[in-house]
Design a protein around this motif. Sequence first.
Motif, PDB file in Angstrom:
ATOM      1  N   LYS A 121       0.806  -1.217   0.000  1.00 48.32           N
ATOM      2  CA  LYS A 121       0.000   0.000   0.000  1.00 48.32           C
ATOM      3  C   LYS A 121       0.843   1.272   0.000  1.00 48.32           C
ATOM      4  O   LYS A 121       0.304   2.376  -0.018  1.00 48.32           O
ATOM      5  CB  LYS A 121      -0.924   0.003   1.221  1.00 48.32           C
ATOM      6  CG  LYS A 121      -1.931  -1.139   1.238  1.00 48.32           C
ATOM      7  CD  LYS A 121      -2.787  -1.096   2.487  1.00 48.32           C
ATOM      8  CE  LYS A 121      -3.785  -2.247   2.505  1.00 48.32           C
ATOM      9  NZ  LYS A 121      -4.626  -2.232   3.743  1.00 48.32           N
ATOM     10  N   LEU A 122       2.154   1.135   0.022  1.00 45.63           N
ATOM     11  CA  LEU A 122       3.047   2.279   0.071  1.00 45.63           C
ATOM     12  C   LEU A 122       4.265   2.007  -0.790  1.00 45.63           C
ATOM     13  O   LEU A 122       4.865   0.929  -0.703  1.00 45.63           O
ATOM     14  CB  LEU A 122       3.481   2.551   1.518  1.00 45.63           C
ATOM     15  CG  LEU A 122       4.425   3.717   1.772  1.00 45.63           C
ATOM     16  CD1 LEU A 122       3.767   5.031   1.361  1.00 45.63           C
ATOM     17  CD2 LEU A 122       4.829   3.765   3.234  1.00 45.63           C
ATOM     18  N   VAL A 123       4.621   2.975  -1.624  1.00 47.81           N
ATOM     19  CA  VAL A 123       5.781   2.848  -2.506  1.00 47.81           C
ATOM     20  C   VAL A 123       6.798   3.913  -2.133  1.00 47.81           C
ATOM     21  O   VAL A 123       6.461   5.103  -2.055  1.00 47.81           O
ATOM     22  CB  VAL A 123       5.378   3.006  -3.987  1.00 47.81           C
ATOM     23  CG1 VAL A 123       6.594   2.893  -4.885  1.00 47.81           C
ATOM     24  CG2 VAL A 123       4.330   1.970  -4.364  1.00 47.81           C
ATOM     25  N   ALA A 124       8.023   3.500  -1.897  1.00 48.97           N
ATOM     26  CA  ALA A 124       9.073   4.451  -1.560  1.00 48.97           C
ATOM     27  C   ALA A 124       9.559   5.160  -2.816  1.00 48.97           C
ATOM     28  O   ALA A 124       9.498   4.605  -3.918  1.00 48.97           O
ATOM     29  CB  ALA A 124      10.242   3.721  -0.890  1.00 48.97           C
ATOM     30  N   PRO A 125      10.048   6.390  -2.705  1.00 43.47           N
ATOM     31  CA  PRO A 125      10.526   7.115  -3.879  1.00 43.47           C
ATOM     32  C   PRO A 125      11.764   6.465  -4.484  1.00 43.47           C
ATOM     33  O   PRO A 125      12.636   5.973  -3.766  1.00 43.47           O
ATOM     34  CB  PRO A 125      10.845   8.508  -3.326  1.00 43.47           C
ATOM     35  CG  PRO A 125      11.098   8.300  -1.865  1.00 43.47           C
ATOM     36  CD  PRO A 125      10.176   7.185  -1.463  1.00 43.47           C
ATOM     37  N   TRP A 148      18.441   2.310  -2.147  1.00 43.62           N
ATOM     38  CA  TRP A 148      19.472   3.292  -2.492  1.00 43.62           C
ATOM     39  C   TRP A 148      19.806   4.193  -1.306  1.00 43.62           C
ATOM     40  O   TRP A 148      20.867   4.838  -1.286  1.00 43.62           O
ATOM     41  CB  TRP A 148      19.061   4.130  -3.708  1.00 43.62           C
ATOM     42  CG  TRP A 148      17.784   4.908  -3.611  1.00 43.62           C
ATOM     43  CD1 TRP A 148      16.549   4.546  -4.049  1.00 43.62           C
ATOM     44  CD2 TRP A 148      17.631   6.227  -3.047  1.00 43.62           C
ATOM     45  NE1 TRP A 148      15.622   5.532  -3.791  1.00 43.62           N
ATOM     46  CE2 TRP A 148      16.263   6.571  -3.189  1.00 43.62           C
ATOM     47  CE3 TRP A 148      18.504   7.141  -2.445  1.00 43.62           C
ATOM     48  CZ2 TRP A 148      15.755   7.797  -2.740  1.00 43.62           C
ATOM     49  CZ3 TRP A 148      17.998   8.352  -1.994  1.00 43.62           C
ATOM     50  CH2 TRP A 148      16.640   8.674  -2.151  1.00 43.62           C
ATOM     51  N   CYS A 149      18.937   4.212  -0.302  1.00 40.71           N
ATOM     52  CA  CYS A 149      19.195   5.023   0.894  1.00 40.71           C
ATOM     53  C   CYS A 149      20.280   4.425   1.784  1.00 40.71           C
ATOM     54  O   CYS A 149      20.687   5.047   2.768  1.00 40.71           O
ATOM     55  CB  CYS A 149      17.914   5.199   1.704  1.00 40.71           C
ATOM     56  SG  CYS A 149      16.729   6.339   0.968  1.00 40.71           S
ATOM     57  N   GLU A 150      20.728   3.225   1.473  1.00 35.60           N
ATOM     58  CA  GLU A 150      21.847   2.662   2.233  1.00 35.60           C
ATOM     59  C   GLU A 150      23.106   3.496   2.067  1.00 35.60           C
ATOM     60  O   GLU A 150      23.953   3.537   2.953  1.00 35.60           O
ATOM     61  CB  GLU A 150      22.143   1.227   1.775  1.00 35.60           C
ATOM     62  CG  GLU A 150      21.272   0.176   2.377  1.00 35.60           C
ATOM     63  CD  GLU A 150      21.827  -1.208   2.107  1.00 35.60           C
ATOM     64  OE1 GLU A 150      22.253  -1.857   3.077  1.00 35.60           O
ATOM     65  OE2 GLU A 150      21.827  -1.638   0.947  1.00 35.60           O
ATOM     66  N   ASN A 151      23.239   4.143   0.928  1.00 36.66           N
ATOM     67  CA  ASN A 151      24.432   4.921   0.621  1.00 36.66           C
ATOM     68  C   ASN A 151      24.035   6.342   0.252  1.00 36.66           C
ATOM     69  O   ASN A 151      23.548   6.584  -0.848  1.00 36.66           O
ATOM     70  CB  ASN A 151      25.202   4.261  -0.530  1.00 36.66           C
ATOM     71  CG  ASN A 151      26.500   4.974  -0.851  1.00 36.66           C
ATOM     72  OD1 ASN A 151      26.783   6.051  -0.337  1.00 36.66           O
ATOM     73  ND2 ASN A 151      27.295   4.376  -1.723  1.00 36.66           N
ATOM     74  N   ARG A 152      24.227   7.296   1.179  1.00 33.94           N
ATOM     75  CA  ARG A 152      23.796   8.663   0.920  1.00 33.94           C
ATOM     76  C   ARG A 152      24.566   9.317  -0.216  1.00 33.94           C
ATOM     77  O   ARG A 152      24.099  10.289  -0.821  1.00 33.94           O
ATOM     78  CB  ARG A 152      23.934   9.510   2.187  1.00 33.94           C
ATOM     79  CG  ARG A 152      25.355   9.750   2.659  1.00 33.94           C
ATOM     80  CD  ARG A 152      25.368  10.418   4.022  1.00 33.94           C
ATOM     81  NE  ARG A 152      26.714  10.638   4.523  1.00 33.94           N
ATOM     82  CZ  ARG A 152      27.372  11.782   4.407  1.00 33.94           C
ATOM     83  NH1 ARG A 152      26.801  12.807   3.794  1.00 33.94           N
ATOM     84  NH2 ARG A 152      28.579  11.918   4.893  1.00 33.94           N
ATOM     85  N   TRP A 153      25.736   8.755  -0.542  1.00 37.90           N
ATOM     86  CA  TRP A 153      26.537   9.347  -1.615  1.00 37.90           C
ATOM     87  C   TRP A 153      25.890   9.145  -2.978  1.00 37.90           C
ATOM     88  O   TRP A 153      26.159   9.924  -3.907  1.00 37.90           O
ATOM     89  CB  TRP A 153      27.944   8.768  -1.598  1.00 37.90           C
ATOM     90  CG  TRP A 153      28.698   9.146  -0.368  1.00 37.90           C
ATOM     91  CD1 TRP A 153      28.967   8.354   0.721  1.00 37.90           C
ATOM     92  CD2 TRP A 153      29.256  10.428  -0.053  1.00 37.90           C
ATOM     93  NE1 TRP A 153      29.652   9.041   1.666  1.00 37.90           N
ATOM     94  CE2 TRP A 153      29.847  10.318   1.223  1.00 37.90           C
ATOM     95  CE3 TRP A 153      29.313  11.642  -0.738  1.00 37.90           C
ATOM     96  CZ2 TRP A 153      30.496  11.393   1.831  1.00 37.90           C
ATOM     97  CZ3 TRP A 153      29.958  12.706  -0.129  1.00 37.90           C
ATOM     98  CH2 TRP A 153      30.536  12.581   1.135  1.00 37.90           C
ATOM     99  N   LEU A 154      25.053   8.128  -3.121  1.00 39.08           N
ATOM    100  CA  LEU A 154      24.375   7.927  -4.404  1.00 39.08           C
ATOM    101  C   LEU A 154      23.526   9.142  -4.760  1.00 39.08           C
ATOM    102  O   LEU A 154      23.626   9.692  -5.860  1.00 39.08           O
ATOM    103  CB  LEU A 154      23.500   6.672  -4.345  1.00 39.08           C
ATOM    104  CG  LEU A 154      24.195   5.320  -4.387  1.00 39.08           C
ATOM    105  CD1 LEU A 154      23.168   4.200  -4.244  1.00 39.08           C
ATOM    106  CD2 LEU A 154      24.966   5.158  -5.699  1.00 39.08           C
ATOM    107  N   ALA A 155      22.695   9.568  -3.821  1.00 40.76           N
ATOM    108  CA  ALA A 155      21.840  10.729  -4.071  1.00 40.76           C
ATOM    109  C   ALA A 155      22.660  12.000  -4.195  1.00 40.76           C
ATOM    110  O   ALA A 155      22.369  12.858  -5.046  1.00 40.76           O
ATOM    111  CB  ALA A 155      20.803  10.869  -2.956  1.00 40.76           C
ATOM    112  N   MET A 156      23.689  12.137  -3.396  1.00 38.63           N
ATOM    113  CA  MET A 156      24.508  13.344  -3.464  1.00 38.63           C
ATOM    114  C   MET A 156      25.207  13.462  -4.817  1.00 38.63           C
ATOM    115  O   MET A 156      25.276  14.551  -5.405  1.00 38.63           O
ATOM    116  CB  MET A 156      25.536  13.340  -2.324  1.00 38.63           C
ATOM    117  CG  MET A 156      24.902  13.488  -0.951  1.00 38.63           C
ATOM    118  SD  MET A 156      26.081  13.326   0.406  1.00 38.63           S
ATOM    119  CE  MET A 156      27.077  14.791   0.166  1.00 38.63           C
ATOM    120  N   THR A 157      25.712  12.341  -5.315  1.00 35.40           N
ATOM    121  CA  THR A 157      26.383  12.348  -6.614  1.00 35.40           C
ATOM    122  C   THR A 157      25.414  12.701  -7.731  1.00 35.40           C
ATOM    123  O   THR A 157      25.706  13.534  -8.603  1.00 35.40           O
ATOM    124  CB  THR A 157      27.022  10.980  -6.895  1.00 35.40           C
ATOM    125  OG1 THR A 157      28.004  10.708  -5.883  1.00 35.40           O
ATOM    126  CG2 THR A 157      27.693  10.961  -8.263  1.00 35.40           C
TER     127      THR A 157
END
Length: 313
Positions: free
Chosen positions: A232-236, A275-284
């Motif tokens: 019932k919930l999808v993460a971004p 993907w939230c395991e590694n904050r550098w992914l989003a930062m990059t």
Amino acid sequence: MQLHQLVNTLGQDLQHRYREKVHKLTLHGGFSCPNRDGTIGRGGCTFCNVASFVDEHTQKQSIADQLKERAGEVQRANKYLAYFQAYTSTYAEVQVLKAMYQQALQNANIVGLCVGTRPDCVPDAVLELLHGYVLQGFEVWLELGLQTANNSTLKRINRGHDFDCYQSIAQRARALGIKICTHLIVGLPKETASDNVATLQQVVEVGTDGIKLHGLHIVDGSTMAKAWRAGKLVAPTLEEYVTIASHLIRLTPPEVVYHRVSSAARRPTLLAPLWCENRWLAMTELGRRLAKDGAQGSLIGRPFQYINPTNKK
């Protein structure tokens, strides 16, 4: 191009003002939360499980021992901000808070405090205490967990306060010279990119000195975890987050300091998005997007444009 060339980050802001690197040292004061202990509610916010970002063994250590351990992990700084992060770090009698904060500030290398809390847990006595540290020359940041300015969403996620509550404490604190850092989440259930933009606009209108931004984490032990497991919930997705976050950053006045543009949680507590395991992914990816589309503040004064992709809830 590096992220700090595109975003007014806390690291570069501190470096500019102190002429050297200043690091945050995360501390655990053993606080609870009024939204968990029955004072205003039980079960906490639907997204919350503090174990996703706090090492529970630190609860058994004194503030002095925690500072020593954290400082030993940071080899490239001689000055620090003591960051009381977990749960609601103003939720205690003011004398208890004073003793705890003082333990941190008596360290010669500590130049200030960052105190994470809720907008409804900052009484006048706490404001006066923090104001006293400002008058002593310490840097004081009050980090307010707002998450969204949408009152319907705040009720849906069992936050326990409304936007007016946030607005009141933010304005009162800033009038005393206490800096405000506003926490915002992208990807809350039923919210769209337009909701995120509206939240940012309201926060900027009220006045804030800093922003912490991250995507929704689905963590084990939270109410949202049950909805996620039930489909019932999808993460971004990473793409959704980067698209919305970069737009928000470009709408943010250049003088507002970003304390964070992504964050990480640990498995097995973290369920989604991985993907939230590694904050550098989003930062990059944010760096790449901002280098292509424009830096912080580049959208100010321009008409709103529909953002795609948006959250699909």
